[in-house]
Write a protein that holds these residues in place. Structure first.
Motif, mmCIF file in Angstrom:
data_model
loop_
_atom_site.group_PDB
_atom_site.id
_atom_site.type_symbol
_atom_site.label_atom_id
_atom_site.label_comp_id
_atom_site.label_asym_id
_atom_site.label_seq_id
_atom_site.Cartn_x
_atom_site.Cartn_y
_atom_site.Cartn_z
ATOM 1 N N ASP A 93 -9.184 23.218 14.911
ATOM 2 C CA ASP A 93 -8.811 22.277 15.975
ATOM 3 C C ASP A 93 -8.401 20.917 15.409
ATOM 4 O OD1 ASP A 93 -9.316 24.040 18.111
ATOM 5 O OD2 ASP A 93 -11.467 23.648 17.940
ATOM 6 N N PHE A 94 -7.897 20.903 14.191
ATOM 7 C CA PHE A 94 -7.523 19.650 13.524
ATOM 8 C C PHE A 94 -6.340 19.018 14.246
ATOM 9 C CE2 PHE A 94 -5.197 17.548 9.913
ATOM 10 C CZ PHE A 94 -6.124 16.552 9.676
ATOM 11 N N PRO A 95 -6.483 17.784 14.754
ATOM 12 C CA PRO A 95 -5.397 17.149 15.503
ATOM 13 C C PRO A 95 -4.303 16.556 14.620
ATOM 14 C CG PRO A 95 -7.280 15.679 15.398
ATOM 15 C CD PRO A 95 -7.699 16.970 14.727
ATOM 16 N N GLY A 96 -4.540 16.486 13.317
ATOM 17 C CA GLY A 96 -3.583 15.883 12.400
ATOM 18 C C GLY A 96 -3.995 14.473 12.034
ATOM 19 N N ARG A 97 -3.377 13.942 10.983
ATOM 20 C CA ARG A 97 -3.656 12.579 10.514
ATOM 21 C C ARG A 97 -2.388 12.008 9.922
ATOM 22 N NH1 ARG A 97 -7.529 11.191 12.923
ATOM 23 N NH2 ARG A 97 -7.246 9.123 12.112
ATOM 24 N N TRP A 98 -2.180 10.738 10.173
ATOM 25 C CA TRP A 98 -1.171 9.952 9.476
ATOM 26 C C TRP A 98 -1.936 8.867 8.747
ATOM 27 C CZ3 TRP A 98 2.630 8.920 14.091
ATOM 28 C CH2 TRP A 98 3.351 10.083 14.373
ATOM 29 N N LEU A 99 -1.750 8.783 7.443
ATOM 30 C CA LEU A 99 -2.444 7.800 6.621
ATOM 31 C C LEU A 99 -1.426 7.001 5.826
ATOM 32 C CD1 LEU A 99 -4.545 10.696 5.531
ATOM 33 C CD2 LEU A 99 -5.770 8.696 6.318
ATOM 34 N N ALA A 100 -1.674 5.714 5.685
ATOM 35 C CA ALA A 100 -0.817 4.850 4.870
ATOM 36 C C ALA A 100 -1.696 4.154 3.832
ATOM 37 C CB ALA A 100 -0.118 3.813 5.747
ATOM 38 N N PHE A 101 -1.220 4.145 2.591
ATOM 39 C CA PHE A 101 -1.963 3.560 1.474
ATOM 40 C C PHE A 101 -1.050 2.654 0.666
ATOM 41 C CE2 PHE A 101 -3.655 7.810 2.196
ATOM 42 C CZ PHE A 101 -5.019 7.610 2.226
ATOM 43 N N GLU A 102 -1.647 1.693 -0.033
ATOM 44 C CA GLU A 102 -0.915 0.951 -1.049
ATOM 45 C C GLU A 102 -0.818 1.857 -2.271
ATOM 46 O OE1 GLU A 102 -2.254 -2.973 -2.008
ATOM 47 O OE2 GLU A 102 -2.435 -3.532 0.110
ATOM 48 N N ALA A 103 0.374 2.020 -2.810
ATOM 49 C CA ALA A 103 0.598 2.928 -3.942
ATOM 50 C C ALA A 103 -0.280 2.571 -5.138
ATOM 51 C CB ALA A 103 2.067 2.930 -4.347
ATOM 52 N N ASP A 104 -0.396 1.287 -5.455
ATOM 53 C CA ASP A 104 -1.200 0.866 -6.609
ATOM 54 C C ASP A 104 -2.649 1.312 -6.477
ATOM 55 O OD1 ASP A 104 1.006 -0.295 -7.762
ATOM 56 O OD2 ASP A 104 0.483 -2.343 -7.165
ATOM 57 N N VAL A 151 4.367 1.519 -0.235
ATOM 58 C CA VAL A 151 3.461 2.187 0.696
ATOM 59 C C VAL A 151 3.639 3.695 0.567
ATOM 60 C CG1 VAL A 151 2.876 2.533 3.138
ATOM 61 C CG2 VAL A 151 3.461 0.247 2.297
ATOM 62 N N ILE A 152 2.520 4.394 0.472
ATOM 63 C CA ILE A 152 2.515 5.859 0.444
ATOM 64 C C ILE A 152 2.035 6.347 1.804
ATOM 65 C CG2 ILE A 152 1.505 7.927 -0.614
ATOM 66 C CD1 ILE A 152 3.296 6.347 -2.541
ATOM 67 N N ILE A 153 2.808 7.240 2.414
ATOM 68 C CA ILE A 153 2.448 7.830 3.699
ATOM 69 C C ILE A 153 2.063 9.292 3.463
ATOM 70 C CG2 ILE A 153 3.245 8.455 6.020
ATOM 71 C CD1 ILE A 153 3.238 5.435 5.662
ATOM 72 N N VAL A 154 0.884 9.660 3.945
ATOM 73 C CA VAL A 154 0.416 11.042 3.888
ATOM 74 C C VAL A 154 0.294 11.525 5.327
ATOM 75 C CG1 VAL A 154 -1.419 12.607 3.152
ATOM 76 C CG2 VAL A 154 -0.843 10.613 1.739
ATOM 77 N N SER A 155 1.039 12.573 5.663
ATOM 78 C CA SER A 155 1.013 13.154 7.008
ATOM 79 C C SER A 155 0.453 14.558 6.914
ATOM 80 C CB SER A 155 2.419 13.216 7.601
ATOM 81 O OG SER A 155 3.000 11.930 7.651
#
Length: 166
Positions: A39-50, A91-95
């Motif tokens: 039942d995982f709804p999903g995630r959008w995550l944003a990180f600083e690459a460094d 910025v690194i985006i992980v979806s």
């Protein structure tokens, strides 16, 4: 902001090593014993690459994607992530989201037998500084438990400005 486009490529591309490493880190982490994604709804995550390169997983933004108006929401998320990071910061985006095998794009010449037979956790990693990201999946069993990490494919970032000019 950028939209992600999956394409079939006939000649192999050199996937960005830094983004491949981030994908592998998340795929391995989310493949741990005891994880379930039925039942995982999903995630959008944003990180600083460094920070990610130093092993620090402190998201600038971490949200559950909406059910409706996903493209508009993703554009806003990308824009908010860039603002949160500040000028000149990569910025690194992980979806991540649940998907079905029919959504898998195969590489040219790849056999049908390599595609997952059931549900999967799709993981995409892109960068504000690179036009090529990576996308792959963790194959899940019928109860939503991880089985194995699947293939990794290129993920092209296409800005809305480029799409509007076409």
């Amino acid at each position: 902001m950028a939209q992600c486009v999956h394409m079939q490529i006939s000649s192999p591309l050199q996937l960005p090593e830094s983004l491949t490493a981030i994908f592998n880190r998340f795929a391995t982490s989310y493949s741990s014993a005891g994880m379930r994604f039925s039942d995982f709804p999903g995630r959008w995550l944003a990180f600083e690459a460094d920070e990610l390169e130093r092993g620090v997983e402190r998201p600038l933004l971490d949200i559950e994607p909406p059910q409706d108006d996903v493209l508009e929401a993703k554009d806003k998320f990308d824009s908010d992530a860039m603002l949160a990071a500040g000028a000149g910061v990569e910025v690194i985006i992980v979806s991540m989201y649940l998907a079905q095998q029919s959504m898998v794009v195969r590489r040219a010449g790849e056999s049908e037998g390599l595609a997952p037979s059931g549900p999967m956790l799709s993981i995409s990693v892109s960068s504000s500084e690179q036009s090529l990201g990576v996308s792959g999946y963790v194959e899940l069993d019928s109860q939503g438990s991880p089985v194995r990490v699947g293939q990794l494919l290129p993920l092209f970032n296409v800005s809305k400005d480029v799409l509007q000019e076409a």
